[in-house]
Design a protein around this motif. Structure first.
Motif, PDB file in Angstrom:
ATOM      1  N   SER A 121       0.652  -1.200   0.163  1.00 51.73           N
ATOM      2  CA  SER A 121      -0.105   0.091  -0.101  1.00 51.73           C
ATOM      3  C   SER A 121       0.915   1.338  -0.118  1.00 51.73           C
ATOM      4  CB  SER A 121      -0.880   0.178   1.219  1.00 51.73           C
ATOM      5  OG  SER A 121      -1.771  -1.351   1.254  1.00 51.73           O
ATOM      6  N   SER A 122       2.156   0.952   0.631  1.00 48.19           N
ATOM      7  CA  SER A 122       2.908   2.372   0.430  1.00 48.19           C
ATOM      8  C   SER A 122       3.856   2.494  -0.649  1.00 48.19           C
ATOM      9  CB  SER A 122       3.970   2.029   1.843  1.00 48.19           C
ATOM     10  OG  SER A 122       3.321   2.195   3.035  1.00 48.19           O
ATOM     11  N   GLY A 123       3.351   1.684  -1.784  1.00 47.23           N
ATOM     12  CA  GLY A 123       4.121   1.884  -3.033  1.00 47.23           C
ATOM     13  C   GLY A 123       4.955   0.671  -3.570  1.00 47.23           C
ATOM     14  N   GLN A 124       5.055  -0.383  -2.887  1.00 44.15           N
ATOM     15  CA  GLN A 124       5.946  -1.448  -3.166  1.00 44.15           C
ATOM     16  C   GLN A 124       5.194  -2.502  -4.398  1.00 44.15           C
ATOM     17  OE1 GLN A 124       8.028  -3.493  -0.050  1.00 44.15           O
ATOM     18  NE2 GLN A 124       9.337  -4.557  -1.391  1.00 44.15           N
ATOM     19  N   ARG A 125       4.945  -1.951  -5.469  1.00 51.30           N
ATOM     20  CA  ARG A 125       4.301  -2.610  -6.485  1.00 51.30           C
ATOM     21  C   ARG A 125       4.768  -2.486  -7.601  1.00 51.30           C
ATOM     22  NH1 ARG A 125      -1.848  -1.095  -5.072  1.00 51.30           N
ATOM     23  NH2 ARG A 125      -1.500   1.134  -4.677  1.00 51.30           N
ATOM     24  N   LEU A 126       4.528  -3.406  -8.605  1.00 51.30           N
ATOM     25  CA  LEU A 126       5.352  -2.910 -10.025  1.00 51.30           C
ATOM     26  C   LEU A 126       4.314  -3.510 -10.824  1.00 51.30           C
ATOM     27  CD1 LEU A 126       7.232  -2.135 -12.040  1.00 51.30           C
ATOM     28  CD2 LEU A 126       8.465  -4.179 -11.665  1.00 51.30           C
ATOM     29  N   ASP A 127       3.662  -2.774 -12.046  1.00 49.74           N
ATOM     30  CA  ASP A 127       3.068  -3.365 -13.094  1.00 49.74           C
ATOM     31  C   ASP A 127       3.540  -3.007 -14.329  1.00 49.74           C
ATOM     32  OD1 ASP A 127       2.108  -0.789 -12.817  1.00 49.74           O
ATOM     33  OD2 ASP A 127       0.167  -1.331 -14.368  1.00 49.74           O
ATOM     34  N   ILE A 128       3.864  -3.995 -15.405  1.00 53.82           N
ATOM     35  CA  ILE A 128       4.566  -3.701 -16.694  1.00 53.82           C
ATOM     36  C   ILE A 128       3.933  -4.308 -17.772  1.00 53.82           C
ATOM     37  CG2 ILE A 128       6.951  -3.349 -15.663  1.00 53.82           C
ATOM     38  CD1 ILE A 128       7.362  -6.110 -16.372  1.00 53.82           C
ATOM     39  N   LEU A 129       3.996  -3.691 -19.077  1.00 48.30           N
ATOM     40  CA  LEU A 129       3.456  -4.283 -20.134  1.00 48.30           C
ATOM     41  C   LEU A 129       4.853  -4.884 -21.010  1.00 48.30           C
ATOM     42  CD1 LEU A 129       1.241  -5.241 -22.021  1.00 48.30           C
ATOM     43  CD2 LEU A 129       1.577  -2.784 -23.158  1.00 48.30           C
ATOM     44  N   VAL A 130       4.780  -6.198 -21.264  1.00 46.74           N
ATOM     45  CA  VAL A 130       5.704  -6.808 -21.961  1.00 46.74           C
ATOM     46  C   VAL A 130       5.110  -7.282 -23.490  1.00 46.74           C
ATOM     47  CG1 VAL A 130       7.112  -9.010 -22.095  1.00 46.74           C
ATOM     48  CG2 VAL A 130       6.480  -7.908 -19.798  1.00 46.74           C
ATOM     49  N   THR A 131       6.114  -6.920 -24.368  1.00 45.77           N
ATOM     50  CA  THR A 131       5.682  -7.098 -25.857  1.00 45.77           C
ATOM     51  C   THR A 131       6.590  -7.954 -26.462  1.00 45.77           C
ATOM     52  OG1 THR A 131       6.556  -5.059 -26.446  1.00 45.77           O
ATOM     53  CG2 THR A 131       4.209  -4.834 -25.840  1.00 45.77           C
ATOM     54  N   HIS A 132       6.425  -8.522 -27.811  1.00 44.97           N
ATOM     55  CA  HIS A 132       7.320  -8.971 -28.458  1.00 44.97           C
ATOM     56  C   HIS A 132       8.299  -7.749 -29.212  1.00 44.97           C
ATOM     57  CE1 HIS A 132       6.835 -13.160 -28.420  1.00 44.97           C
ATOM     58  NE2 HIS A 132       5.537 -13.100 -28.742  1.00 44.97           N
TER      59      HIS A 132
END
Length: 276
Positions: A121-132
């Motif tokens: 909740s304090s910001g320790q998270r990561l989302d990414i988009l992966v492509t070829h």
């Protein structure tokens, strides 16, 4: 004869060398990212959004998570809602070494959080988009898929099909049924006003979130084969339908063992001997 043998050996060696060069070229072009750079993997507000912004992640790249393994971990979750609400109850993978290398093996969205809810909740998270990456050689095709056994066919909702009834209709329909890998679900409905979305997580199912489906079916006569054990979730994306109960959750068990006629005969014979 000796000449033919030498020619065959040379061809095999050439094939091996060509394959190695292709693999090496592909691996050399992959990028390794240390998540958070010098900050590593820790609870810092907006650090990972800013870190990932403008980076292009491709299949074959790797993420390195550095942190204190005594107080932290890396939990990969399946959907955007699990990510948003820091829900680590049904993870896709959990890493705890303190120096985890995660290779991005397929395109799509990846979501990583800390299983410590306050840190997430304090910001320790990561989302990414992966492509070829079109400049890289395509990965070799996967090995032939194992042929699934011919399973049972279930028409979802039986004579009522797939449409809005009461809020627990499909829960009661699936209750007590034993679904196995290889079975099929048949969804029948009016495709002008309905559809079937397969979604990835329990939170998406509970909150009727259609934003990141695994698969979308719209023919009005959709046959969905259950190819993996575990929980499978289906909803309608039409406004109000899912909230009114048009959603289905099924638990899928591994495929039942298949016996040849000879196996069945000996099994029957052993049963016969037991009773006589």
């Amino acid at each position: 004869m000796a000449t033919t043998t030498r020619t065959t050996v040379k061809k095999k060696m050439l094939f091996v060398i060509t394959t190695l060069i292709t693999v090496l070229l592909g691996s050399c072009s992959a990028t390794i990212y240390k998540v958070g750079d010098s900050d590593g993997w820790s609870a810092k507000d907006d650090t990972y959004y800013s870190w990932a912004d403008r980076k292009e992640f491709h299949v074959g790249d790797s993420l390195v998570f550095d942190y204190d393994g005594n107080f932290n971990d890396v939990t990969q979750v399946s959907g955007a809602l699990e990510y948003q609400f820091c829900d680590s109850s049904s993870p896709k993978a959990v890493y705890k070494t303190g120096h985890d290398v995660v290779t991005l093996t397929e395109p799509g969205f990846y979501y990583f959080i800390s299983s410590n809810h306050s840190q997430c909740s304090s910001g320790q998270r990561l989302d990414i988009l992966v492509t070829h990456d079109p400049s890289r050689p395509l990965p070799p095709p996967p090995p032939p898929t194992k042929i699934l056994p011919f399973g049972k066919m279930y028409k979802v909702g039986d004579s009522k099909g797939w449409k809005v009834y009461n809020s627990d209709f499909y829960y009661k329909w699936s209750e007590g049924k034993l679904f196995h890998v290889g079975d099929n679900l048949l969804f029948e409905y009016a495709n002008e006003v309905n559809d079937v979305l397969e979604i990835s997580g329990d939170l998406e199912f509970r909150f009727c979130d259609p934003t990141s489906p695994i698969a979308v079916h719209k023919t009005g006569h959709d046959l969905v084969k259950l190819t993996k054990p575990g929980v499978h979730y289906f909803i309608s994306s039409e406004t109000g339908h899912c909230d009114a109960g048009l959603k289905l959750r099924v638990m899928v068990a591994p495929a039942l063992p298949k016996f040849s006629p000879i196996d069945r005969f000996f099994r029957w014979l052993s049963t016969f001997r037991h009773h006589h």
